[in-house]
Each structure stands twice: as structure tokens, then as C-alpha cells.
Motif scaffolding. Structure first.
Motif, PDB file in Angstrom:
ATOM      1  N   SER A  68       0.858  -1.184   0.000  1.00  0.00           N
ATOM      2  CA  SER A  68       0.000   0.000   0.000  1.00  0.00           C
ATOM      3  C   SER A  68       0.898   1.239   0.000  1.00  0.00           C
ATOM      4  O   SER A  68       2.117   1.148   0.129  1.00  0.00           O
ATOM      5  N   GLN A 106      -8.645   4.140  -2.288  1.00  0.00           N
ATOM      6  CA  GLN A 106      -7.592   4.353  -3.293  1.00  0.00           C
ATOM      7  C   GLN A 106      -6.703   3.133  -3.441  1.00  0.00           C
ATOM      8  O   GLN A 106      -6.061   2.954  -4.466  1.00  0.00           O
ATOM      9  N   THR A 160      -5.943  -7.360  11.903  1.00  0.00           N
ATOM     10  CA  THR A 160      -6.417  -7.473  13.296  1.00  0.00           C
ATOM     11  C   THR A 160      -7.803  -6.872  13.487  1.00  0.00           C
ATOM     12  O   THR A 160      -8.497  -7.213  14.441  1.00  0.00           O
ATOM     13  N   ALA A 165     -12.153  -3.798   9.296  1.00  0.00           N
ATOM     14  CA  ALA A 165     -11.357  -3.216   8.211  1.00  0.00           C
ATOM     15  C   ALA A 165     -12.092  -3.425   6.881  1.00  0.00           C
ATOM     16  O   ALA A 165     -12.561  -4.530   6.595  1.00  0.00           O
TER      17      ALA A 165
HETATM   18  C1  LIG Z   1      -5.277  11.085  -4.006  1.00  0.00           C
HETATM   19  C2  LIG Z   1      -4.882   9.863  -3.216  1.00  0.00           C
HETATM   20  C3  LIG Z   1      -4.286   8.797  -3.848  1.00  0.00           C
HETATM   21  C4  LIG Z   1      -3.930   7.648  -3.130  1.00  0.00           C
HETATM   22  N1  LIG Z   1      -3.364   6.579  -3.783  1.00  0.00           N
HETATM   23  C5  LIG Z   1      -3.122   5.430  -3.093  1.00  0.00           C
HETATM   24  C6  LIG Z   1      -2.605   4.256  -3.755  1.00  0.00           C
HETATM   25  O1  LIG Z   1      -2.336   4.245  -4.958  1.00  0.00           O
HETATM   26  N2  LIG Z   1      -2.398   3.139  -3.019  1.00  0.00           N
HETATM   27  C7  LIG Z   1      -2.668   3.072  -1.668  1.00  0.00           C
HETATM   28  O2  LIG Z   1      -2.470   2.003  -1.053  1.00  0.00           O
HETATM   29  N3  LIG Z   1      -3.123   4.161  -1.029  1.00  0.00           N
HETATM   30  C8  LIG Z   1      -3.355   5.334  -1.701  1.00  0.00           C
HETATM   31  N4  LIG Z   1      -3.807   6.426  -1.013  1.00  0.00           N
HETATM   32  C9  LIG Z   1      -3.810   6.382   0.474  1.00  0.00           C
HETATM   33  C10 LIG Z   1      -4.997   5.698   1.081  1.00  0.00           C
HETATM   34  O3  LIG Z   1      -6.025   6.666   1.279  1.00  0.00           O
HETATM   35  C11 LIG Z   1      -4.640   5.077   2.451  1.00  0.00           C
HETATM   36  O4  LIG Z   1      -4.082   6.075   3.274  1.00  0.00           O
HETATM   37  C12 LIG Z   1      -3.666   3.911   2.369  1.00  0.00           C
HETATM   38  O5  LIG Z   1      -4.067   2.987   1.375  1.00  0.00           O
HETATM   39  C13 LIG Z   1      -3.613   3.206   3.703  1.00  0.00           C
HETATM   40  O6  LIG Z   1      -2.651   2.200   3.651  1.00  0.00           O
HETATM   41  P1  LIG Z   1      -2.681   0.957   4.666  1.00  0.00           P
HETATM   42  O7  LIG Z   1      -3.913   0.169   4.461  1.00  0.00           O
HETATM   43  O8  LIG Z   1      -1.389   0.244   4.544  1.00  0.00           O
HETATM   44  O9  LIG Z   1      -2.647   1.681   6.085  1.00  0.00           O
HETATM   45  P2  LIG Z   1      -3.797   1.819   7.185  1.00  0.00           P
HETATM   46  O10 LIG Z   1      -5.028   2.382   6.593  1.00  0.00           O
HETATM   47  O11 LIG Z   1      -3.156   2.517   8.324  1.00  0.00           O
HETATM   48  O12 LIG Z   1      -4.126   0.320   7.584  1.00  0.00           O
HETATM   49  C14 LIG Z   1      -3.276  -0.516   8.319  1.00  0.00           C
HETATM   50  C15 LIG Z   1      -4.077  -1.760   8.637  1.00  0.00           C
HETATM   51  O13 LIG Z   1      -3.250  -2.693   9.290  1.00  0.00           O
HETATM   52  C16 LIG Z   1      -3.970  -3.331  10.303  1.00  0.00           C
HETATM   53  N5  LIG Z   1      -3.006  -3.837  11.276  1.00  0.00           N
HETATM   54  C17 LIG Z   1      -2.289  -3.127  12.178  1.00  0.00           C
HETATM   55  N6  LIG Z   1      -1.477  -3.943  12.883  1.00  0.00           N
HETATM   56  C18 LIG Z   1      -1.686  -5.199  12.407  1.00  0.00           C
HETATM   57  C19 LIG Z   1      -1.141  -6.479  12.736  1.00  0.00           C
HETATM   58  N7  LIG Z   1      -0.215  -6.625  13.684  1.00  0.00           N
HETATM   59  N8  LIG Z   1      -1.599  -7.547  12.064  1.00  0.00           N
HETATM   60  C20 LIG Z   1      -2.534  -7.417  11.098  1.00  0.00           C
HETATM   61  N9  LIG Z   1      -3.075  -6.229  10.748  1.00  0.00           N
HETATM   62  C21 LIG Z   1      -2.650  -5.138  11.395  1.00  0.00           C
HETATM   63  C22 LIG Z   1      -4.898  -2.274  10.843  1.00  0.00           C
HETATM   64  O14 LIG Z   1      -6.035  -2.862  11.452  1.00  0.00           O
HETATM   65  C23 LIG Z   1      -5.261  -1.509   9.571  1.00  0.00           C
HETATM   66  O15 LIG Z   1      -6.439  -2.010   8.979  1.00  0.00           O
HETATM   67  C24 LIG Z   1      -4.157   7.588  -1.727  1.00  0.00           C
HETATM   68  C25 LIG Z   1      -4.767   8.680  -1.094  1.00  0.00           C
HETATM   69  C26 LIG Z   1      -5.124   9.807  -1.814  1.00  0.00           C
HETATM   70  C27 LIG Z   1      -5.786  10.944  -1.104  1.00  0.00           C
END
Ligand SMILES: Cc1cc2nc3c(=O)[nH]c(=O)nc-3n(C[C@H](O)[C@H](O)[C@H](O)COP(=O)(O)OP(=O)(O)OC[C@H]3O[C@@H](n4cnc5c(N)ncnc54)[C@H](O)[C@@H]3O)c2cc1C
Lengths: 319, 262
Positions: free
Chosen positions: A236, A273, A289, A293
Motif C-alpha cells: 500500500s 484508493q 487485526t 477493516a
Molecule cells: C489522491 C490519493 C491517492 C492515493 N493513492 C493510493 C494508492 O495508490 N495506493 C494506496 O495504497 N493508497 C493510496 N492512497 C492512500 C490511502 O487513502 C490510504 O491512506 C492507504 O491505502 C492506507 O494504507 P494501509 O492500508 O497500509 O494503512 P492503514 O489504513 O493505516 O491500515 C493498516 C491496517 O493494518 C492493520 N493492522 C495493524 N497492525 C496489524 C497487525 N499486527 N496484524 C494485522 N493487521 C494489522 C490495521 O487494522 C489496519 O487495517 C491515496 C490517497 C489519496 C488521497
């Protein structure tokens, strides 16, 4: 020509109409029916004639072409849309919730003094406009009622099907009296963000890692899993923002669109996104976790659990 | 040059939560600095460190509780902060137009040359405030900026706008401008202990509606949240139960069925 209930504004980039333009037509027709009135479409800049032909789908009443400039320029778009609103008095402006949509829609709403609701996933009209959208990272949906008799809405891509079927719209060129030369923001060019070591779009099996991994050192665990499974590592956005993986590994709206046989999302919440880049995977598996989600909404299989407990066991299993 | 950075304390929903009417139960919310604003603060502070900005002012709309978050901006190098709040604001749904009313009033007072905002707030994700503000105050703008090179002498900001699908637009924007900042534009620093200590001494000016020349009528927006609910999952995801060993074993079986094997 009657006044339109809805004026939808198409989006194109480097000669290609973007998919959301056709989705806007479907949403626009729905809303125009509910309000009672015509659906008009505007196409601004570029090869407006060709785009108008592609936009001439069933349910579209009129298409206004504004032949000024080549590529997106927010001041041209703003000027054109405002002039069209002046001339045709639509009840609703329907715009894409894209990066470029968000570069002019708020300015248009602001200068016309109409309420704006962005990132709509559903719209309805019954004496008043109601818009459905998501909050708190897709964990809840809200319904918002809009007070007023003119509205601006941006719609999320992928929520409405693309309009199909040949239409019988009148196509008229519109002189918006806008001058790209006067813009205070001048586009100098485009750049493709480079391909790096691997092309994740080619992989059959992706192990994708998100912010749940917490520390850069922990990525090793994910690479070990990928190696044991014969998979490729993707991620991500935050992982790339942190500089832990190169940009070519990022899945999503601003990253890569992938369609592997298996997508194993580890510690990824499933933000819209992100999902935009991987929802076409054949089998989606999530380890997270948080039982709430949003990734679980599109997963085929899920484990609600701690990746630091699950992943080592999985590696053992495959080794 | 003076840089104004808008900062929001956003609410995050915990793993378990309850909905009360059209809001999440207060006890199920956690608060943090909006992720996108963290990058905007960093961009502002770097302009100061590079000698381009003389002053970086953080501006927030938020209740007293949010001062904790604003202190983070001060600890990371913002010079001072302005916090706008009023009981009348607490009761309203702050739509884009209302936020712009509030921000405009402070911009008029501060007279910045550059305004930096996050692309969106993580909680309500409207993604519109910066560009709407630009239109109101007559500044140029660029949305979703992931690279910034400011040429103060020429009066232009050379930016990259991150479009969809890995394409970036290179644009020259006249200053004064509002830029909405995308994550990844820089690497936001952690607040140092020294920074945190210094932040305690920096000013947070609190202003209510009367202070900025507005009345409660001005914060009555056009939008009303009429319903909030957990989305019905259309997914038929099979949740694999069991302790980590069992669950992983079962998942490995599923993966093998799907043809995964090294
Ligand atoms: C214009 C724009 C474009 C974007 N383009 C992209 C894109 O191309 N790709 C992209 O990915 N995002 C993009 N984003 C960002 C997007 O909005 C999110 O912020 C991002 O995808 C979040 O990444 P994440 O799921 O890794 O993090 P988080 O949303 O922080 O999620 C982390 C997850 O991990 C879980 N977790 C935590 N600890 C553990 C554990 N020990 N074991 C298991 N699970 C755990 C949590 O419960 C949570 O669900 C964009 C945003 C904007 C505004």
C-alpha cells in the motif's frame, strides 16, 4: 433545448476519455430522472469532437463541446463550467472525484456559491438531494441531505456502471470565452513514474504489505513469506511514502493496477484508493487485526488476527 | 514570505465502535494529527529552513482538546498557531463553505504568501477545502502536490501533481497560492524532545467567531448528516477461524488450492 437537471463534466487525459466520464453519464441520468429534466454533458479541451462522439450514449440529451486548449487546465475548466451554468442553468453539477476533479470542482462550487459534496457513492433526489458517502476510512457510511436548489457533487469512480448504448444527443459547440494563456497555473508536461526492479502487474501471486507491518525491519518477514510462496511483494501507499519500497511496488489509484490470481493483503485496511488498484484480483485474502477493516468487504478469505503471529506460521507451512 | 499551514486533528475509529445517532460514540474515537497535514507542516518548515519562509503559522479549526495536536506542529517547527473555535461551531456540520468562511477570516488577518493544506482529512475525506479557499481568497492553486520547488524571486512554485495511474503533471503555479499536499512529498520529522519543550512556549492564539468578525449564522452550513451506519458487507468472505497455527494451516491449504506453491 430545455434546461438540464444535470450537467456532467467529462474527463480525459492525453487523448483518452477516462472511464469515469461514462460512469458520470449513468449517475447523471439517474439523477436527472429523479429531479425531472435533461442530462447535459460538457467536454472541455482536447479533441472535443471525438470525445463528444464517445459520450453520445443512451440517456444523454445534449453535449456541449468547449474547444479551448489541449489538456486539463483548471482555470479553463472552471471558466467553461461556470459559463455553461450561466447559459443553461442546471440544478446539479456532476463532476469526477478524480485528482483533476478535485483541482477545480471545489473552486467552481465556491465561486458559484453552491453546496459541494465530494466522493459520492450514491445520490438520490426526492424534494431534496441526499448523497451517500463514506467516512472514517470507509468504516461507516453517512447520508447527507443538502439544503438548496443547486448542488455540486463529485462522484467516486467505479460506483456506477459505465453508460452504454448509442445516444441521440444534440452536440453543440459552446463558446466559453476562456483563455488558457491567462491561467496562473501552467502545465509544463507529464512524467510517468518509472518502472523499477519488478513489474507487479505481471505477477500471478502478490503478497501485499501495508502499514500494519509497523517497521521497515519487519518487511523481511513479508519477503520471507513471498519467497516461501513463490510470490512477488507489493504494498500500500504508506510503505512507499516511508521510502521502504520503491514506487513501482505500490498498488492503487496512484500506483499500479494489478490483477493477479491471488492477492494476499497483510496489514492493509483497504482504503478506496488502494482497492482501486487490486479489486480485479481473482482471489483476495486479507490478514488484519481489525474485523471492521474495509478490506474484508472485498476479500474472499480472511483471517482476523495479528500478522506477526500468522505470517511466521504461514512461512513454516510453505517451507 | 509567510507560510500558513492548515492543520486538522482528525478522529479515528477504533476496532470496535458504536454509532449513536449520526455520530460515532465519543469513547470509540481516537484523535491524531491528520496524516496529510503532517506532510504539509514538514513542507512549510523546510521552506523556513531553506531561508525561503520567514514565518510558518499553523492554523486549525478545533476544540480545546486539539491543542495537543497543534503542539505537534509547533514542536516540528511551526512558529506559532491560531486556533479557531466556538460553541456554535461545535454544533454545526462543518461543510466546505463554512470551513472556508472561517479560514478566510484568518487569512485576511495573517496575509500569507503561501497556504499549504493536506489533500484531504482522514476522517471526513472531503478533499476540497484547499482549492475552495484558494478561489475565495483569490490565490492560485494546485491540488495533490507531491513535489514542491519554490522560486520566491520569480514568484512561482514548480510543483508535481500526482494524477492517477502513476502519471505526474509538472506545473508552474503563480504565488500567492494554495497547495494541497500529498503524502510522500517529503519525510515528516518526528518532534524532538527539544522541539516539544520549545512548543510549550510558543503561542496558540485562540479565536472565537466574534474575534474573526463572524456570527453563529455564518457557520450554518447547507449540509446535514441524516444517517450514519455500518455499510452492509456484500462480501461472502470466508473467515478462517482458529489459533494462529490452525488459521495459517488452513490458509496455506486454500493458497495451494489456488495453485500457489513455491
Ligand atoms: C489522491 C490519493 C491517492 C492515493 N493513492 C493510493 C494508492 O495508490 N495506493 C494506496 O495504497 N493508497 C493510496 N492512497 C492512500 C490511502 O487513502 C490510504 O491512506 C492507504 O491505502 C492506507 O494504507 P494501509 O492500508 O497500509 O494503512 P492503514 O489504513 O493505516 O491500515 C493498516 C491496517 O493494518 C492493520 N493492522 C495493524 N497492525 C496489524 C497487525 N499486527 N496484524 C494485522 N493487521 C494489522 C490495521 O487494522 C489496519 O487495517 C491515496 C490517497 C489519496 C488521497
Amino acid at each position: 433545448m430545455a434546461d438540464p437537471a444535470v450537467l456532467a463534466v467529462a474527463e480525459h487525459r492525453r487523448g483518452e476519455l477516462r472511464e469515469i466520464s461514462l460512469e458520470l453519464l449513468t449517475a447523471g441520468r439517474e439523477l436527472a430522472d429523479a429531479i425531472g429534466g435533461e442530462l447535459h454533458v460538457a467536454v472541455v479541451s482536447g479533441d472535443v469532437e471525438a470525445h463528444a462522439d464517445s459520450l453520445n450514449r443512451e440517456g444523454v440529451d445534449a453535449i456541449h463541446t468547449v474547444a479551448v486548449g489541449e489538456e486539463f487546465d483548471h482555470s479553463v475548466y472552471q471558466g467553461a463550467v461556470e459559463a455553461l451554468v450561466d447559459a443553461h442553468d442546471p440544478t446539479t453539477l456532476l463532476l469526477p472525484n478524480s485528482v483533476n476533479g478535485l483541482d477545480y470542482a471545489p473552486a467552481v462550487a465556491e465561486s458559484l456559491g453552491v453546496p459541494l459534496v465530494t466522493d459520492a457513492i450514491d445520490v438520490a433526489y426526492d424534494d431534496a438531494l441526499t448523497v451517500t458517502r463514506e467516512q472514517y476510512g470507509s468504516k461507516v457510511e453517512t447520508t447527507i441531505e443538502v439544503d438548496g436548489d443547486r448542488f455540486a457533487i463529485t462522484i467516486r469512480g467505479g460506483e456506477w456502471p459505465a453508460a452504454t448504448g448509442a445516444g441521440e444527443a444534440t452536440i453543440e459547440s459552446f463558446d466559453a470565452a476562456v483563455d488558457p494563456g491567462e491561467s496562473g497555473a501552467r502545465v509544463q508536461g507529464y512524467e510517468e513514474v518509472g518502472d523499477g526492479d519488478v513489474d507487479i502487474a505481471d505477477a500471478d501471486v502478490l503478497v501485499s504489505v501495508g502499514r500494519g507491518i509497523e517497521e521497515e525491519e519487519n518487511l523481511e518477514l513479508i519477503f520471507d513469506l513471498a519467497e516461501a510462496m513463490g510470490a512477488t511483494v507489493s504494498s500500500s501507499r504508506p510503505i512507499v511514502d516511508n521510502g521502504w519500497l520503491p514506487k513501482n511496488r505500490q498498488v492503487g489509484q496512484s500506483g499500479k493496477v494489478v490483477t493477479p490470481d491471488v492477492y494476499l493483503a497483510v496489514g492493509i485496511s483497504g482504503a478506496v484508493q488502494h482497492v482501486a488498484g487490486m479489486k480485479g484480483a481473482e482471489t483476495i485474502i486479507a490478514v488484519n487485526t481489525d474485523p471492521n477493516a474495509p478490506i474484508f468487504d472485498i476479500a474472499d478469505y480472511g483471517i482476523v488476527g495479528d500478522l506477526f503471529e500468522i505470517v511466521p506460521e504461514l512461512i513454516d507451512d510453505f517451507e | 514570505m509567510k507560510v500558513l499551514v492548515t492543520v486538522k486533528e482528525v478522529a479515528e475509529v477504533g476496532d470496535d465502535f458504536a454509532i449513536e445517532g449520526t455520530e460515532i460514540a465519543e469513547s470509540d474515537l481516537e484523535y491524531d494529527l491528520n496524516e496529510w497535514d503532517d506532510y504539509a507542516i514538514e513542507a512549510g518548515v523546510r521552506l523556513a529552513e531553506d531561508g525561503i519562509a520567514d514565518e510558518v503559522v499553523a492554523l486549525t479549526i478545533g476544540p480545546e482538546r486539539s491543542e495537543e495536536t497543534i503542539r505537534m506542529a509547533l514542536a516540528k517547527g511551526a512558529d506559532r498557531a491560531v486556533r479557531v473555535w466556538d460553541d456554535a461551531i461545535a454544533e454545526a456540520f462543518l461543510d466546505v463553505d463554512t470551513k472556508v468562511d472561517l479560514l478566510e477570516a484568518v487569512v485576511d488577518e495573517e496575509d500569507p504568501d503561501l497556504v499549504l493544506t493536506g489533500v484531504q482529512a482522514a476522517d471526513d475525506a472531503f478533499g476540497a477545502t484547499g482549492v475552495a479557499l484558494a478561489d475565495r481568497i483569490g490565490f492560485e492553486h494546485a491540488a495533490v502536490v507531491n513535489d514542491l520547488d519554490l522560486d520566491a524571486d520569480a514568484g512561482v512554485a514548480n510543483v508535481r501533481r500526482e494524477l492517477e495511474g502513476g502519471v505526474e503533471e509538472l506545473t508552474e503555479v503563480d504565488v500567492p497560492a494554495v497547495l494541497t499536499v500529498q503524502t510522500g512529498i517529503n519525510e515528516p520529522r518526528y518532534a524532538s524532545l527539544r522541539g516539544i519543550r520549545q512548543a510549550q512556549r510558543k503561542e496558540i492564539a485562540t479565536k472565537d467567531l466574534a474575534d474573526i468578525g463572524l456570527s453563529p449564522d455564518d457557520v450554518e452550513g447547507a449540509l446535514t448528516v441524516t444517517n450514519m451506519y455500518e455499510p452492509e458487507s456484500e462480501s461472502d468472505a470466508e473467515i478462517i477461524e482458529g489459533d494462529p497455527g490452525e488459521a495459517a494451516g488452513r490458509l496455506a491449504e486454500v493458497l495451494r488450492e489456488k495453485g500457489v506453491d513455491a
